[in-house]
Design an enzyme around this catalytic site. Structure first.
Site, short mmCIF file in Angstrom:
data_model
loop_
_atom_site.label_atom_id
_atom_site.label_comp_id
_atom_site.label_asym_id
_atom_site.label_seq_id
_atom_site.Cartn_x
_atom_site.Cartn_y
_atom_site.Cartn_z
N LYS A 133 49.02 33.05 28.84
CA LYS A 133 48.03 33.73 28.00
C LYS A 133 48.64 34.65 26.93
O LYS A 133 48.05 34.85 25.87
CB LYS A 133 47.08 34.56 28.88
N GLU B 143 37.26 38.64 26.62
CA GLU B 143 36.64 38.33 27.90
C GLU B 143 37.77 37.99 28.87
O GLU B 143 38.86 37.60 28.44
CB GLU B 143 35.71 37.12 27.76
N SER C 19 51.55 27.32 34.73
CA SER C 19 50.95 28.21 33.72
C SER C 19 51.03 29.69 34.07
O SER C 19 50.98 30.54 33.19
CB SER C 19 49.50 27.80 33.48
C1 LIG Z 1 43.61 31.42 32.44
C2 LIG Z 1 44.55 30.59 33.19
C3 LIG Z 1 44.40 29.19 33.24
C4 LIG Z 1 43.25 28.45 32.64
O1 LIG Z 1 43.12 28.56 31.27
P1 LIG Z 1 43.50 27.38 30.26
O2 LIG Z 1 42.98 27.88 28.97
O3 LIG Z 1 42.82 26.14 30.72
O4 LIG Z 1 44.97 27.24 30.28
C5 LIG Z 1 45.39 28.46 33.89
N1 LIG Z 1 46.43 29.07 34.50
C6 LIG Z 1 46.59 30.40 34.49
C7 LIG Z 1 47.75 31.00 35.19
C8 LIG Z 1 45.66 31.21 33.84
O5 LIG Z 1 45.82 32.54 33.85
#
Ligand SMILES: *Cc1c(COP(=O)(O)O)cnc(C)c1O
Length: 410
Positions: A103, A125, A392
């Protein structure tokens, strides 16, 4: 960036920029009250100018490196690979970034843009709290006022992230409406934006919403795929066979996938939240049982009932628990370029423990959805194949919740 990858970027731009009304094929667009039309048009103009400005890009790269900690490692998960007995699994370590998830890439980009537009107040948000934390961090760094809207239910699930945001000077406003999760938080953020649009930039946290957000957020995450491509070429002397990423709104997935879209032989899979199984109200897999509709400014696949009312969703991971999916994903799915799968809560809890035990890496529950599919594919493919899974985010924020869930199962 080398000349070769600059060329690739140019041809990708021709391949997949939204049309002038912000549509990716039949998806996307701008569906907002008239009071926000001007704001979105101003934002698009400012973004396109910034995008073309080498100084802006250099500043963005600088902060990605010095504040966020890029580049992130492409890590060979040796023991997980051995465990599966098939294809090699590489993890793109977005979990190693400052604030713990991908993010921050987008938060830095949009904060720089807010500053360039002369906006001193930022709103956002947040679902799991990761985007709120990333936004609070960049606002602290760049001296911007920060208000984060968060569903009251999510505030309970992710209390630690609420505390983090407040520590970094953000005001967190709990939203008590409806299911008290991400959707309601977005409604409140939009309401705030309509009222304060002159002073305020809305840092939307995923590749969703009205144009230009899906395009802009994607662009700020393209660095994931750019790095991964260079890194796998250095490591394996070839491109991967498959890419896997979890899909909430779709930002980490499109960030990894985008650079590889034109390599038609590379299979790409987005993994949605299967929750308790594909039954009404018990999952957030929009491509399983969702239909075309409009939600929060965007035309896309949405979980809705026969009257178009938004259905309840469920996932063990707050970050994937949303009734709609980013429009660019719907577009590539229709064209057959990106496949979609889902992982259930139970599968996720198992893979969460497996990855922790075998690799010493505690993945975010969101990212673990991608791992579940990556593990299935690794088992199905031969040993000379290569899979990249986008990790992620890190799972520290989820440990307490998982402990509770495992305790309840024992
Ligand atoms: C917010 C988040 C997601 C989902 O958001 P995307 O916009 O689909 O990437 C996935 N993994 C993590 C660790 C997140 O914080």
């Amino acid at each position: 960036m080398s000349t070769a990858s600059a060329d690739t970027t140019a041809s990708l731009d021709r391949f997949s920029q939204p049309d002038s009304a912000g549509h990716f094929g039949s998806y996307g667009g701008v569906y907002v009250p008239e009071t926000l039309m001007t704001a979105l048009q101003d934002l698009e103009k400012a973004y396109l100018e910034a995008k073309a400005d080498p100084e802006f890009q250099a500043e963005f790269q600088h902060h990605l490196k010095e504040f966020a900690g890029r580049p992130t490692e492409l890590y060979y998960a040796e023991r997980l690979t051995e465990h599966c007995g098939g294809a090699k699994i590489y993890l793109k370590r977005e979990d190693l970034l400052h604030t713990g998830a991908h993010k921050i890439n987008n938060a830095i980009g949009q904060a720089l843009l807010a500053r360039r537009m002369g906006k001193k107040r930022v709103i956002a948000e947040t679902g799991a709290g990761q985007h709120g934390v990333a936004t609070a961090a960049v606002c602290a760094k760049f001296g911007l006022e920060c208000v984060v809207y968060m569903g009251a239910h999510d505030m309970e699930r992710q209390a630690l992230n609420v505390f983090r945001m407040r520590l970094m000077g953000a005001e967190v406003r709990g939203v008590e409406a409806g299911q008290k999760t991400l959707k309601e938080a977005i409604n409140e953020a939009m309401r705030d934006w309509v009222t304060n649009v002159r002073s305020t930039h809305y840092i939307l946290g995923t590749a969703y919403g009205s144009h230009p957000y899906p395009m802009m957020v994607r662009d700020f995450h393209r660095v994931i795929g750019l790095e991964a491509k260079e890194q796998i070429l250095a490591r394996e002397k070839r491109l991967p066979d498959e890419l896997v990423a979890c899909v909430g709104g779709g930002s980490n997935a499109i960030g990894l996938f985008f650079e590889f879209l034109e390599n038609a032989e590379i299979k790409m899979t987005g993994v949605e939240a299967g929750g308790l199984g594909i039954k009404r109200g018990e999952h957030a897999a929009r491509f399983e049982g969702g239909r075309l509709g409009v939600l929060q400014g965007c035309k896309t696949y949405i979980l809705q009932d026969g009257d178009g009312q938004i259905e309840l969703t469920h996932s063990v991971s707050a970050g994937l628990d949303y009734a709609a999916v980013g429009p660019e994903h719907a577009f590539y799915r229709e064209r057959g370029r990106i496949q979609f799968a889902y992982a259930t809560d139970d599968e996720v809890l198992e893979a969460f423990q497996l990855c922790s035990r075998l690799e010493g890496i505690i993945p975010a529950l969101e990212s673990t959805h991608a791992l579940v599919h990556g593990i299935k594919r690794a088992k199905a493919l031969a040993k000379d194949k290569v899979i990249i899974v986008n990790l992620s985010g890190r799972g520290d924020k989820d440990v307490q919740q998982v402990a509770k869930l495992l305790g309840a199962q024992a």
